[in-house]
Design a protein around this motif. Structure first.
Motif, PDB file in Angstrom:
ATOM      1  N   UNK A 355     -26.733 -32.022 -45.921  1.00  0.00           N
ATOM      2  CA  UNK A 355     -25.347 -31.656 -45.635  1.00  0.00           C
ATOM      3  C   UNK A 355     -24.796 -32.582 -44.556  1.00  0.00           C
ATOM      4  N   UNK A 356     -23.782 -33.339 -44.910  1.00  0.00           N
ATOM      5  CA  UNK A 356     -23.108 -34.234 -43.975  1.00  0.00           C
ATOM      6  C   UNK A 356     -21.755 -33.636 -43.613  1.00  0.00           C
ATOM      7  N   UNK A 357     -21.445 -33.627 -42.320  1.00  0.00           N
ATOM      8  CA  UNK A 357     -20.191 -33.028 -41.860  1.00  0.00           C
ATOM      9  C   UNK A 357     -19.511 -33.942 -40.853  1.00  0.00           C
ATOM     10  N   UNK A 358     -18.237 -34.151 -41.058  1.00  0.00           N
ATOM     11  CA  UNK A 358     -17.407 -34.895 -40.109  1.00  0.00           C
ATOM     12  C   UNK A 358     -16.202 -34.026 -39.798  1.00  0.00           C
ATOM     13  N   UNK A 359     -15.991 -33.753 -38.514  1.00  0.00           N
ATOM     14  CA  UNK A 359     -14.862 -32.915 -38.096  1.00  0.00           C
ATOM     15  C   UNK A 359     -14.090 -33.622 -36.992  1.00  0.00           C
ATOM     16  N   UNK A 360     -12.778 -33.643 -37.150  1.00  0.00           N
ATOM     17  CA  UNK A 360     -11.934 -34.317 -36.166  1.00  0.00           C
ATOM     18  C   UNK A 360     -10.810 -33.372 -35.770  1.00  0.00           C
ATOM     19  N   UNK A 361     -10.817 -33.001 -34.485  1.00  0.00           N
ATOM     20  CA  UNK A 361      -9.786 -32.130 -33.955  1.00  0.00           C
ATOM     21  C   UNK A 361      -9.194 -32.700 -32.685  1.00  0.00           C
ATOM     22  N   UNK A 362      -8.193 -32.017 -32.185  1.00  0.00           N
ATOM     23  CA  UNK A 362      -7.508 -32.502 -30.992  1.00  0.00           C
ATOM     24  C   UNK A 362      -8.436 -32.524 -29.787  1.00  0.00           C
ATOM     25  N   UNK A 363      -9.279 -31.505 -29.654  1.00  0.00           N
ATOM     26  CA  UNK A 363     -10.163 -31.430 -28.486  1.00  0.00           C
ATOM     27  C   UNK A 363     -11.640 -31.426 -28.867  1.00  0.00           C
ATOM     28  N   UNK A 364     -11.940 -31.594 -30.154  1.00  0.00           N
ATOM     29  CA  UNK A 364     -13.350 -31.552 -30.561  1.00  0.00           C
ATOM     30  C   UNK A 364     -13.571 -32.479 -31.744  1.00  0.00           C
ATOM     31  N   UNK A 365     -14.587 -33.318 -31.648  1.00  0.00           N
ATOM     32  CA  UNK A 365     -14.971 -34.210 -32.736  1.00  0.00           C
ATOM     33  C   UNK A 365     -16.475 -34.051 -32.964  1.00  0.00           C
ATOM     34  N   UNK A 366     -16.876 -34.149 -34.232  1.00  0.00           N
ATOM     35  CA  UNK A 366     -18.279 -33.900 -34.570  1.00  0.00           C
ATOM     36  C   UNK A 366     -18.668 -34.700 -35.795  1.00  0.00           C
ATOM     37  N   UNK A 367     -19.892 -35.231 -35.780  1.00  0.00           N
ATOM     38  CA  UNK A 367     -20.514 -35.801 -36.962  1.00  0.00           C
ATOM     39  C   UNK A 367     -21.957 -35.324 -36.969  1.00  0.00           C
ATOM     40  N   UNK A 368     -22.424 -34.819 -38.115  1.00  0.00           N
ATOM     41  CA  UNK A 368     -23.770 -34.239 -38.168  1.00  0.00           C
ATOM     42  C   UNK A 368     -24.386 -34.436 -39.541  1.00  0.00           C
TER      43      UNK A 368
END
Length: 636
Positions: A355-368
């Protein structure tokens, strides 16, 4: 002269005929009028009525729901012919007796008192006040019961070796099952006898036998003899167990990307075992939880001619090899965000989900990247994951690098996770460039989640409990390195309060322990409070200790609590609720410095199919400021 007499006689005869005709018409007219009474005649006119029940409070709902006198009016009939009302009144005593017999009252009496309602002036349509007096009499209780079990179970129990069964075996000894049937019979002597308890008790024994492999168990005869004078019930029952069905050949259809080895550890039954429903349902539930399959079906067709070998067919439809999801979201914690997820059911052509996840928000960024093996013996699932994230909270920019290696084990209500973790956390001021913390740790961790809820997504009753414990060592480039441990506990309860009112409570505790107080611990493993799932009214992770320059630092202790009551806006909108809540808590350097902040307010709930959506307007007591919170889902 003779001619004159004849004329007189003829004239008199005509008058007599006219008189007879007039009398006949009068009589006929009177008879016709009598045969067609006026609608306003008192004995057949329409009336209105009101019914009052003089009966014990626990019996009133039953009588009000099923008595014709009450039902007729609930159907919208405001007027009724007097003769029809008299029929309903006459039928009421027998209806009351029949209804109360279902509740165990076999010597009840009832009478209807008709009282006129005084009014001045008199209404155009008479109104009657009916009072139904009910005396239920003593309730009947079970005097004795006799249960005779026949069929294969009785025959097996009579064998000399019937009780010589391994206590750890999946099959219950026949003699033990016979005793269990008698013990589980709900209507024991002196128990109240009602129609509902009679039906439930019989259904429970059938369910017990079918759960142990006697699929065709059925009642051969059941008899309840009622003694209304002594208020007792004598019960006689004959139960036919039918044959004991055993599992035969097991076949699996639909496997493509998943190997048979990937589902073998999930089996909860095997050939030769009794055909029991619960192991089959547990196996089906385990397959669903793997997220490897779109649909799961376990079917069988017992044949009374061959009970010793019932074929089991498992029909599977796998999920697509590749699944991609793009989502837009918003939360008070992270603001607007976009998420991209990709799930590969056989990563690198190995029995692992990737499971690959990329999340981009105003105050939170994540790649896993999370790798989870297909089930292995235990059953367990091995895991390997890595993540890089950056979050802005409490005046800091927190960067995390994480690698985990471990395994999970899930059961019906419990989830377990064991893992080793390497973690590096750095912090810097939101508008600065210099690091205020740079810590690395290696820890051994255990997570445990237990749920006992009436619904997995939209609970209204039950308890959820989550606990985590970890021990490890930190490595720091600026201050002391050393050993530390960490523990957290979160309990959430849901309680129906009656009349469509619902309550919810939460308490969360956490603490980091270290032999040397100055031991550095990565910021991510320390505690902050505030936000949707913490203390509403305050920004996400805005509560906790602060450095001299006002920037946030992690706390070594955490305590938060929350109480909430909710109620649907209307009966026609059961999915939309309003709520009132109260939150309190804090994160601190130690318990001596712990001073809880408080937040409270009102909110709206939408019980959507994907989870509860919440919008809350909260007042922060210390800040004297309102804050709007928005979230979806539940947290354990």
């Amino acid at each position: 002269m003779a001619h004159t007499r004849r004329a007189f006689d003829a004239s008199r005869a005509r008058h007599r005929l006219w008189l007879v005709w007039i009398l006949f018409c009068c009589v006929f007219s009177h008879g016709a009028l009598a045969a067609t009474p006026s609608d306003d005649a008192p004995e057949n006119g329409h009336v209105t009525w009101q019914t009052d029940l003089d009966a014990p409070a626990d019996l009133q709902p039953l009588l009000d729901k099923y008595l014709d006198l009450s039902r007729f009016k609930r159907l919208g009939h405001d007027h009724i012919a007097r003769s029809e009302l008299q029929r309903l009144i006459a039928a009421t005593p027998s209806q009351v007796r029949g209804l109360l017999e279902t509740e165990g009252y076999f010597d009840s009496t009832a009478r209807v008192e008709i009282l006129p309602t005084p009014s001045d002036p008199a209404p155009a349509v008479p109104h009657l006040y009916l009072k139904v007096h009910v005396t239920p009499g003593p309730i009947s209780r079970v005097a004795a019961f006799h249960l005779d079990v026949q069929g294969a179970l009785a025959e097996r129990a009579a064998l000399p070796t019937a009780a010589n069964v391994d206590p750890d075996a999946v099959e219950i000894a026949p003699s033990v099952l016979m005793v269990r049937l008698h013990d589980k019979w709900a209507l024991q002597p002196n128990h109240t006898f009602t129609q509902a308890s009679w039906s439930d008790a019989k259904a429970a024994l059938i369910a017990l036998l079918r759960a142990e492999g006697y699929t065709h168990a059925a009642w051969k005869s059941t008899l309840a003899q009622i003694d209304p004078i002594n208020h007792q019930a004598m019960l006689t029952l004959v139960l036919d167990s039918g044959p004991l069905y055993r599992i035969g050949r097991i076949s699996v259809n639909g496997l493509e990307h998943v190997n048979y080895d990937g589902i073998f550890p999930l089996f909860t039954f095997g050939e030769g075992e009794p055909l029991r429903e619960k192991p089959l349902l547990d196996f089906q539930d385990r397959l669903v939880k793997t997220t490897l399959f779109e649909t799961v079906g376990v079917t069988f067709n017992p044949d009374a001619n061959h009970p010793e070998s019932v074929p089991i067919t498992i029909n599977l439809r796998e999920r697509a090899l590749h699944q991609t999801t793009v989502g837009l979201g918003y939360s008070d914690n992270a603001g607007p965000r976009i998420t991209f997820e990709h799930l590969h059911q056989r990563f690198a052509n190995q029995p692992w989900q990737g499971k690959t996840k990329v999340q981009w928000g105003r105050t939170e960024q994540l790649i896993s990247l999370d790798l989870t093996s297909h089930p292995v013996l235990g059953p367990f699932r091995n895991l390997l994951s890595g993540a890089l994230s950056q979050t802005e909270a409490g005046g800091l920019v927190i960067t995390n690098e994480r690698v985990r290696v471990g395994r999970t084990q899930d059961s019906e209500r419990i989830e377990r996770l064991f893992y080793l973790e390497w973690l590096r956390a750095t912090t810097r001021p939101t508008y600065g460039t210099s690091l205020t913390d740079d810590s690395t740790s290696a820890t051994l961790n255990y997570q445990w989640v237990w749920r006992n809820l009436d619904h997995p997504i939209l609970p209204t009753q039950g308890v959820g409990l989550s606990a985590e414990a970890g021990i490890g060592r930190s490595f720091h480039t600026l201050t002391d390195s050393g050993y530390f441990s960490r523990g957290t506990l979160r309990v959430t309860g849901y309680y129906p309060l009656g009349d469509s009112w619902y309550g919810q409570g939460r308490i969360q505790l956490g603490q980091v322990f270290s032999p040397i107080p100055s031991t550095s611990v990565p910021y991510t493993l320390l505690f902050r409070a505030g936000g949707d799932e913490s203390i509403r009214g305050y920004a996400y992770q805005s509560l906790g200790p602060q450095a001299l320059d006002g920037t946030a630092i992690g706390g070594h202790v955490l305590g938060t609590t929350s109480f909430e009551i909710a109620h649907p806006f209307t009966r026609n909108t059961p999915a939309w609720w309003w709520a009132a809540f109260y939150d309190a808590g804090q994160a601190a350097a130690n318990w001596a410095a712990f001073k809880p902040d408080k937040g409270y307010g009102l909110g709206v709930r939408w019980r959507s199919p994907v989870g509860p959506l919440r919008i809350d307007l909260a007042w922060a007591e210390r800040l004297e400021r309102l804050r709007l919170h928005f979230s979806i889902g539940i947290t354990f």
